[in-house]
Design a protein around this motif. Structure first.
Motif: not given
Length: 119
Positions: A27-34, A49-65
């Motif tokens: 199981i992936i824990f909520s504190a894990d960063v994916l 790209a990355t997503i936190t346990g709280g659902g926050s996301t971030n993307y490289a500019d080249s793939v954003k959108g």
């Protein structure tokens, strides 16, 4: 030992879509960063790209959108994350890897899945 396995890669035409999956052996824990990374031929591995346990996301500019990272919080599949890739371009051709960062210092990588965008 945590096992990480990516799947869903393949050959797709420019403008097409693919959905990558990353399954973790526990199981992936909520504190894990994916995260998703990729390595194009002749280039260094780069962040996608990355997503936190709280659902926050971030993307490289080249793939954003165009790309969307998500994690499955369904009870029986809490060990899975995804990368939805739309409007694919030839420059998206690469081996895609998922990375699990646990406790801020333990990281687990898969073997990667090949994505080829070509007509």
């Amino acid at each position: 030992q945590v096992q990480v396995v990516e799947s869903g890669g393949g050959l797709v035409q420019p403008g097409g879509s693919l959905r990558l999956s990353c399954v973790v052996s526990e199981i992936i824990f909520s504190a894990d960063v994916l995260e998703w990374y990729r390595r194009a031929p002749g280039k260094q591995r780069e962040f996608v790209a990355t997503i936190t346990g709280g659902g926050s996301t971030n993307y490289a500019d080249s793939v954003k959108g165009r790309f969307t990272i998500s994690r499955d919080n369904t009870k029986n599949t809490q060990n899975t994350m995804y990368l939805q890739m739309n409007s694919l371009k030839p420059e998206d051709t690469a081996v895609y890897y998922c990375r699990i960062l646990r406790g801020g210092r333990n990281e687990y990588w898969g073997q990667g899945t090949q994505v080829t965008v070509s007509s």
